[in-house]
Scaffold this active site. Sequence first.
Site, PDB file in Angstrom:
ATOM      1  N   GLN A   1      39.912  39.586  43.953  1.00  0.00           N
ATOM      2  CA  GLN A   1      40.551  38.252  44.397  1.00  0.00           C
ATOM      3  C   GLN A   1      41.763  38.324  45.053  1.00  0.00           C
ATOM      4  OE1 GLN A   1      40.100  34.809  41.228  1.00  0.00           O
ATOM      5  NE2 GLN A   1      39.961  36.827  40.077  1.00  0.00           N
TER       6      GLN A   1
ATOM      7  N   HIS B   1      38.456  37.070  48.210  1.00  0.00           N
ATOM      8  CA  HIS B   1      39.277  36.092  49.124  1.00  0.00           C
ATOM      9  C   HIS B   1      39.832  36.817  50.310  1.00  0.00           C
ATOM     10  CE1 HIS B   1      40.036  33.823  45.112  1.00  0.00           C
ATOM     11  NE2 HIS B   1      38.946  33.613  45.516  1.00  0.00           N
TER      12      HIS B   1
ATOM     13  N   CYS C   1      43.555  36.276  65.751  1.00  0.00           N
ATOM     14  CA  CYS C   1      43.831  35.465  66.787  1.00  0.00           C
ATOM     15  C   CYS C   1      43.090  34.100  66.731  1.00  0.00           C
ATOM     16  CB  CYS C   1      44.158  35.836  68.148  1.00  0.00           C
ATOM     17  SG  CYS C   1      44.456  34.669  69.375  1.00  0.00           S
TER      18      CYS C   1
ATOM     19  N   SER D   1      43.458  34.999  35.794  1.00  0.00           N
ATOM     20  CA  SER D   1      43.500  33.442  34.841  1.00  0.00           C
ATOM     21  C   SER D   1      42.118  32.944  34.727  1.00  0.00           C
ATOM     22  CB  SER D   1      44.539  32.545  35.541  1.00  0.00           C
ATOM     23  OG  SER D   1      43.957  32.040  36.558  1.00  0.00           O
TER      24      SER D   1
HETATM   25  P1  OAD Z   1      46.717  34.207  38.528  1.00  0.00           P
HETATM   26  O1  OAD Z   1      48.130  34.114  38.992  1.00  0.00           O
HETATM   27  O2  OAD Z   1      46.227  32.531  38.328  1.00  0.00           O
HETATM   28  O3  OAD Z   1      46.721  34.801  37.024  1.00  0.00           O
HETATM   29  C1  OAD Z   1      47.271  36.143  36.928  1.00  0.00           C
HETATM   30  C2  OAD Z   1      46.622  36.499  35.692  1.00  0.00           C
HETATM   31  O4  OAD Z   1      47.159  37.957  35.242  1.00  0.00           O
HETATM   32  C3  OAD Z   1      47.181  35.766  34.338  1.00  0.00           C
HETATM   33  O5  OAD Z   1      46.168  35.379  33.652  1.00  0.00           O
HETATM   34  C4  OAD Z   1      48.298  36.711  33.729  1.00  0.00           C
HETATM   35  O6  OAD Z   1      48.342  36.295  32.189  1.00  0.00           O
HETATM   36  C5  OAD Z   1      47.693  37.874  34.122  1.00  0.00           C
HETATM   37  N1  OAD Z   1      48.866  39.017  34.032  1.00  0.00           N
HETATM   38  C6  OAD Z   1      49.995  39.029  34.318  1.00  0.00           C
HETATM   39  N2  OAD Z   1      50.616  40.496  34.107  1.00  0.00           N
HETATM   40  C7  OAD Z   1      49.484  41.222  33.725  1.00  0.00           C
HETATM   41  C8  OAD Z   1      49.370  42.688  33.953  1.00  0.00           C
HETATM   42  N3  OAD Z   1      50.373  43.319  33.697  1.00  0.00           N
HETATM   43  N4  OAD Z   1      48.317  42.981  33.511  1.00  0.00           N
HETATM   44  C9  OAD Z   1      47.138  42.073  33.499  1.00  0.00           C
HETATM   45  N5  OAD Z   1      47.181  40.839  33.478  1.00  0.00           N
HETATM   46  C10 OAD Z   1      48.267  40.298  33.911  1.00  0.00           C
HETATM   47  O7  OAD Z   1      45.823  34.988  39.609  1.00  0.00           O
HETATM   48  P2  OAD Z   1      44.202  35.093  39.753  1.00  0.00           P
HETATM   49  O8  OAD Z   1      43.458  34.817  38.496  1.00  0.00           O
HETATM   50  O9  OAD Z   1      44.141  36.141  40.616  1.00  0.00           O
HETATM   51  O10 OAD Z   1      43.441  32.530  45.548  1.00  0.00           O
HETATM   52  O11 OAD Z   1      44.267  33.700  40.745  1.00  0.00           O
HETATM   53  C11 OAD Z   1      42.896  33.578  41.509  1.00  0.00           C
HETATM   54  C12 OAD Z   1      43.269  32.993  42.781  1.00  0.00           C
HETATM   55  O12 OAD Z   1      44.200  31.879  42.919  1.00  0.00           O
HETATM   56  C13 OAD Z   1      44.127  33.972  43.901  1.00  0.00           C
HETATM   57  O13 OAD Z   1      43.136  34.955  44.201  1.00  0.00           O
HETATM   58  C14 OAD Z   1      44.506  33.058  44.654  1.00  0.00           C
HETATM   59  C15 OAD Z   1      45.014  31.858  43.772  1.00  0.00           C
HETATM   60  O14 OAD Z   1      45.365  30.897  44.384  1.00  0.00           O
HETATM   61  C16 OAD Z   1      43.506  31.947  46.892  1.00  0.00           C
HETATM   62  O15 OAD Z   1      44.434  32.604  47.253  1.00  0.00           O
HETATM   63  C17 OAD Z   1      42.259  31.953  47.462  1.00  0.00           C
END
Ligand code: OAD
Length: 249
Positions: free
Chosen positions: A102, A120, A128, A190
Amino acid sequence: METRIQKAIEILSRSRLTVALTGAGISVESGIPPFRGPGSLWDKIDPMEFAHIDAFMKNPARVWEVLIGSMKTILDTARPNKGHLALAELEKRRLLATVITQNVDSLHQKAGSRDVIEFHGTFAKLTCLGCGHRTSSADITLTTLPPRCHCGGVYRPDCVFFGESIPLSALTRAQEFVSQCEVMLVVGTSATVQPAAMMPILAKQNNARIIEINPTPTPLTATSDLFLQGNAGPILTRLTEAIAIPAGP
Ligand code: OAD
Protein backbone atom coordinates in the site's frame (compact mmCIF):
# COMPACT_ATOMS: atom_id res chain seq x y z
CA MET A 1 6.80 -15.46 21.10
CA GLU A 2 9.62 -17.92 20.36
CA THR A 3 7.11 -20.72 19.73
CA ARG A 4 5.21 -18.50 17.30
CA ILE A 5 8.39 -17.57 15.45
CA GLN A 6 9.26 -21.27 15.09
CA LYS A 7 5.73 -21.99 13.85
CA ALA A 8 6.02 -19.16 11.28
CA ILE A 9 9.35 -20.52 10.06
CA GLU A 10 7.75 -23.94 9.64
CA ILE A 11 4.73 -22.56 7.73
CA LEU A 12 6.89 -20.39 5.47
CA SER A 13 9.32 -23.23 4.77
CA ARG A 14 6.52 -25.49 3.61
CA SER A 15 4.63 -22.94 1.54
CA ARG A 16 4.75 -23.29 -2.24
CA LEU A 17 3.38 -19.77 -2.83
CA THR A 18 3.90 -16.99 -0.34
CA VAL A 19 2.96 -13.36 -0.91
CA ALA A 20 3.42 -10.33 1.32
CA LEU A 21 0.99 -7.49 1.92
CA THR A 22 2.72 -4.47 3.41
CA GLY A 23 1.61 -1.13 4.82
CA ALA A 24 3.10 2.03 6.24
CA GLY A 25 4.42 0.18 9.32
CA ILE A 26 7.20 -1.51 7.34
CA SER A 27 8.61 1.92 6.47
CA VAL A 28 8.43 3.34 10.01
CA GLU A 29 11.94 2.04 10.72
CA SER A 30 13.07 4.08 7.68
CA GLY A 31 11.83 7.26 9.39
CA ILE A 32 8.55 7.57 7.47
CA PRO A 33 5.62 8.29 9.79
CA PRO A 34 2.55 6.04 9.49
CA PHE A 35 -0.93 7.35 8.62
CA ARG A 36 -2.68 6.28 11.83
CA GLY A 37 -1.74 6.13 15.51
CA PRO A 38 0.20 8.52 17.74
CA GLY A 39 2.40 10.98 15.83
CA SER A 40 0.90 9.86 12.52
CA LEU A 41 0.10 11.90 9.45
CA TRP A 42 -3.69 11.71 9.78
CA ASP A 43 -3.30 12.82 13.42
CA LYS A 44 -1.90 16.10 12.15
CA ILE A 45 -3.96 16.70 9.03
CA ASP A 46 -7.42 15.67 7.90
CA PRO A 47 -7.13 13.26 4.95
CA MET A 48 -10.48 14.38 3.54
CA GLU A 49 -9.19 17.92 3.41
CA PHE A 50 -5.80 17.11 1.91
CA ALA A 51 -5.72 13.57 0.50
CA HIS A 52 -9.01 13.45 -1.39
CA ILE A 53 -8.90 13.90 -5.16
CA ASP A 54 -11.57 16.62 -4.96
CA ALA A 55 -9.38 18.61 -2.54
CA PHE A 56 -6.42 18.25 -4.90
CA MET A 57 -8.38 19.34 -7.98
CA LYS A 58 -9.88 22.29 -6.12
CA ASN A 59 -6.64 23.63 -4.70
CA PRO A 60 -3.53 21.73 -5.86
CA ALA A 61 -1.16 24.38 -4.47
CA ARG A 62 -2.49 23.89 -0.95
CA VAL A 63 -2.35 20.08 -1.13
CA TRP A 64 1.21 20.24 -2.49
CA GLU A 65 2.15 22.69 0.27
CA VAL A 66 0.64 20.79 3.21
CA LEU A 67 0.84 17.13 2.18
CA ILE A 68 2.72 16.22 -0.97
CA GLY A 69 5.63 18.63 -0.53
CA SER A 70 6.39 17.39 2.98
CA MET A 71 6.04 13.77 1.81
CA LYS A 72 8.54 14.47 -0.97
CA THR A 73 11.06 15.91 1.50
CA ILE A 74 10.91 12.72 3.58
CA LEU A 75 10.74 10.23 0.69
CA ASP A 76 13.57 11.81 -1.33
CA THR A 77 16.10 10.69 1.30
CA ALA A 78 14.44 7.64 2.89
CA ARG A 79 16.40 4.40 2.71
CA PRO A 80 15.10 0.82 2.91
CA ASN A 81 15.39 -0.85 6.31
CA LYS A 82 15.95 -4.45 7.42
CA GLY A 83 12.29 -5.33 6.88
CA HIS A 84 12.39 -4.29 3.21
CA LEU A 85 15.74 -6.05 2.77
CA ALA A 86 14.47 -9.28 4.33
CA LEU A 87 11.50 -9.43 1.92
CA ALA A 88 13.84 -8.77 -1.04
CA GLU A 89 16.07 -11.60 0.17
CA LEU A 90 13.09 -13.98 0.43
CA GLU A 91 12.12 -13.17 -3.16
CA LYS A 92 15.70 -13.69 -4.33
CA ARG A 93 15.67 -17.14 -2.72
CA ARG A 94 12.30 -17.85 -4.42
CA LEU A 95 10.51 -18.03 -1.11
CA LEU A 96 8.30 -15.03 -1.83
CA ALA A 97 6.38 -14.47 -5.08
CA THR A 98 5.41 -10.82 -4.76
CA VAL A 99 4.95 -7.88 -2.42
CA ILE A 100 1.56 -6.22 -2.60
CA THR A 101 2.25 -2.85 -1.00
CA GLN A 102 0.00 0.00 0.00
CA ASN A 103 3.10 2.19 0.25
CA VAL A 104 4.06 4.73 -2.38
CA ASP A 105 7.66 5.17 -1.19
CA SER A 106 9.44 2.71 -3.58
CA LEU A 107 11.46 1.32 -0.67
CA HIS A 108 10.71 -2.31 -1.58
CA GLN A 109 12.20 -1.74 -5.04
CA LYS A 110 15.15 0.16 -3.53
CA ALA A 111 15.77 -2.85 -1.27
CA GLY A 112 15.92 -5.13 -4.33
CA SER A 113 12.38 -6.54 -4.55
CA ARG A 114 11.53 -7.06 -8.22
CA ASP A 115 7.91 -8.13 -8.14
CA VAL A 116 6.10 -5.31 -6.35
CA ILE A 117 2.41 -4.58 -6.82
CA GLU A 118 1.86 -0.92 -6.00
CA PHE A 119 -1.70 -1.07 -4.81
CA HIS A 120 -1.91 2.67 -4.11
CA GLY A 121 0.32 3.74 -6.99
CA THR A 122 3.67 5.44 -6.55
CA PHE A 123 5.07 8.76 -5.49
CA ALA A 124 8.18 8.20 -7.62
CA LYS A 125 6.41 9.55 -10.72
CA LEU A 126 4.31 12.62 -11.38
CA THR A 127 1.87 13.13 -14.26
CA CYS A 128 0.97 16.46 -15.83
CA LEU A 129 -2.78 17.02 -15.71
CA GLY A 130 -2.49 19.13 -18.88
CA CYS A 131 -0.57 17.02 -21.40
CA GLY A 132 0.00 13.73 -19.59
CA HIS A 133 3.80 14.12 -19.51
CA ARG A 134 5.41 12.01 -16.80
CA THR A 135 8.44 12.99 -14.79
CA SER A 136 10.34 11.74 -11.74
CA SER A 137 9.28 13.20 -8.45
CA ALA A 138 12.95 13.40 -7.42
CA ASP A 139 13.66 15.71 -10.40
CA ILE A 140 11.28 18.51 -9.48
CA THR A 141 11.80 21.28 -6.95
CA LEU A 142 9.32 22.74 -4.49
CA THR A 143 10.23 26.37 -5.18
CA THR A 144 6.91 27.17 -6.87
CA LEU A 145 3.81 25.25 -5.87
CA PRO A 146 2.10 23.47 -7.46
CA PRO A 147 4.97 22.25 -9.65
CA ARG A 148 4.10 22.65 -13.32
CA CYS A 149 5.04 20.93 -16.54
CA HIS A 150 6.61 22.88 -19.45
CA CYS A 151 3.08 22.98 -20.95
CA GLY A 152 1.83 24.90 -17.89
CA GLY A 153 -0.22 21.99 -16.52
CA VAL A 154 -0.13 21.00 -12.86
CA TYR A 155 1.76 17.86 -11.84
CA ARG A 156 0.02 15.28 -9.68
CA PRO A 157 1.72 12.31 -8.02
CA ASP A 158 0.87 8.88 -9.47
CA CYS A 159 -0.52 7.77 -6.12
CA VAL A 160 -4.11 6.96 -5.40
CA PHE A 161 -5.97 9.77 -3.65
CA PHE A 162 -9.06 9.07 -1.56
CA GLY A 163 -12.01 9.02 -3.96
CA GLU A 164 -9.96 7.29 -6.69
CA SER A 165 -9.90 3.66 -7.79
CA ILE A 166 -7.08 1.22 -7.29
CA PRO A 167 -5.07 0.91 -10.57
CA LEU A 168 -6.77 -1.93 -12.45
CA SER A 169 -3.57 -3.84 -13.25
CA ALA A 170 -2.52 -3.76 -9.58
CA LEU A 171 -5.94 -4.92 -8.42
CA THR A 172 -6.10 -7.74 -10.98
CA ARG A 173 -2.60 -9.04 -10.24
CA ALA A 174 -3.11 -8.80 -6.49
CA GLN A 175 -6.36 -10.76 -6.74
CA GLU A 176 -4.65 -13.47 -8.78
CA PHE A 177 -1.98 -13.94 -6.10
CA VAL A 178 -4.56 -13.76 -3.34
CA SER A 179 -6.58 -16.56 -4.90
CA GLN A 180 -3.53 -18.82 -5.30
CA CYS A 181 -1.23 -18.19 -2.36
CA GLU A 182 -0.72 -20.69 0.43
CA VAL A 183 0.63 -18.13 2.87
CA MET A 184 0.16 -14.37 3.17
CA LEU A 185 2.60 -12.37 5.28
CA VAL A 186 0.78 -9.21 6.39
CA VAL A 187 3.29 -6.64 7.60
CA GLY A 188 2.78 -3.20 9.15
CA THR A 189 -0.75 -2.41 8.09
CA SER A 190 -3.65 -1.26 10.25
CA ALA A 191 -5.85 -3.38 7.92
CA THR A 192 -8.50 -0.68 7.85
CA VAL A 193 -8.38 0.71 4.30
CA GLN A 194 -10.36 -1.08 1.61
CA PRO A 195 -9.95 -2.86 -0.68
CA ALA A 196 -6.40 -3.67 0.57
CA ALA A 197 -7.76 -4.84 3.93
CA MET A 198 -9.90 -7.43 2.13
CA MET A 199 -6.88 -9.19 0.58
CA PRO A 200 -5.95 -11.28 3.64
CA ILE A 201 -9.63 -12.10 4.27
CA LEU A 202 -10.00 -13.35 0.68
CA ALA A 203 -6.73 -15.29 0.93
CA LYS A 204 -7.94 -16.94 4.12
CA GLN A 205 -11.23 -17.88 2.42
CA ASN A 206 -9.06 -19.61 -0.20
CA ASN A 207 -7.38 -21.61 2.59
CA ALA A 208 -4.19 -19.55 2.84
CA ARG A 209 -2.48 -19.17 6.24
CA ILE A 210 -2.15 -15.60 7.44
CA ILE A 211 0.96 -14.52 9.34
CA GLU A 212 0.63 -10.98 10.66
CA ILE A 213 3.52 -8.83 11.91
CA ASN A 214 2.62 -5.67 13.82
CA PRO A 215 3.51 -4.12 17.19
CA THR A 216 -0.22 -3.69 17.92
CA PRO A 217 -3.22 -5.92 17.16
CA THR A 218 -5.45 -4.88 14.25
CA PRO A 219 -8.98 -5.79 13.08
CA LEU A 220 -7.31 -8.62 11.13
CA THR A 221 -5.60 -10.17 14.15
CA ALA A 222 -8.57 -12.34 15.16
CA THR A 223 -8.53 -13.86 11.66
CA SER A 224 -4.76 -14.28 11.41
CA ASP A 225 -3.35 -17.77 11.98
CA LEU A 226 -0.26 -16.35 13.64
CA PHE A 227 0.24 -12.90 15.11
CA LEU A 228 3.90 -11.96 15.59
CA GLN A 229 3.83 -8.91 17.80
CA GLY A 230 6.71 -6.51 17.21
CA ASN A 231 8.55 -4.38 14.67
CA ALA A 232 8.88 -5.58 11.08
CA GLY A 233 12.68 -5.20 10.78
CA PRO A 234 13.83 -7.58 13.53
CA ILE A 235 11.03 -10.13 13.00
CA LEU A 236 11.44 -10.38 9.23
CA THR A 237 15.21 -10.61 9.60
CA ARG A 238 14.81 -13.44 12.11
CA LEU A 239 12.40 -15.34 9.81
CA THR A 240 14.54 -14.83 6.73
CA GLU A 241 17.70 -16.05 8.45
CA ALA A 242 16.02 -19.20 9.74
CA ILE A 243 13.79 -20.21 6.84
CA ALA A 244 14.58 -23.36 4.87
CA ILE A 245 14.18 -24.07 1.17
CA PRO A 246 10.55 -25.12 0.57
CA ALA A 247 9.62 -28.77 0.14
CA GLY A 248 9.09 -29.96 -3.43
CA PRO A 249 5.60 -30.34 -4.94
P1 OAD B 1 -1.47 2.80 8.87
O1 OAD B 1 -0.74 4.04 9.24
O2 OAD B 1 -2.95 2.84 8.90
O3 OAD B 1 -1.01 1.62 9.83
C1 OAD B 1 0.35 1.39 10.09
C2 OAD B 1 0.46 0.11 10.89
O4 OAD B 1 1.84 -0.16 11.07
C3 OAD B 1 -0.17 0.16 12.28
O5 OAD B 1 -1.02 -0.96 12.46
C4 OAD B 1 1.02 0.14 13.22
O6 OAD B 1 0.75 -0.55 14.43
C5 OAD B 1 2.04 -0.61 12.40
N1 OAD B 1 3.46 -0.34 12.71
C6 OAD B 1 4.02 0.75 13.26
N2 OAD B 1 5.35 0.61 13.38
C7 OAD B 1 5.65 -0.60 12.87
C8 OAD B 1 6.86 -1.34 12.70
N3 OAD B 1 8.04 -0.85 13.06
N4 OAD B 1 6.78 -2.57 12.13
C9 OAD B 1 5.58 -3.09 11.75
N5 OAD B 1 4.42 -2.43 11.90
C10 OAD B 1 4.44 -1.21 12.44
O7 OAD B 1 -0.91 2.35 7.45
P2 OAD B 1 -1.59 1.47 6.32
O8 OAD B 1 -2.32 0.32 6.90
O9 OAD B 1 -0.54 1.19 5.32
O10 OAD B 1 -3.77 5.23 1.67
O11 OAD B 1 -2.62 2.49 5.72
C11 OAD B 1 -3.34 2.14 4.60
C12 OAD B 1 -3.60 3.34 3.73
O12 OAD B 1 -4.15 4.40 4.51
C13 OAD B 1 -2.36 3.98 3.14
O13 OAD B 1 -1.87 3.31 2.01
C14 OAD B 1 -2.86 5.35 2.79
C15 OAD B 1 -3.61 5.66 4.07
O14 OAD B 1 -4.65 6.56 3.95
C16 OAD B 1 -3.67 6.08 0.65
O15 OAD B 1 -2.86 6.96 0.62
C17 OAD B 1 -4.66 5.82 -0.44
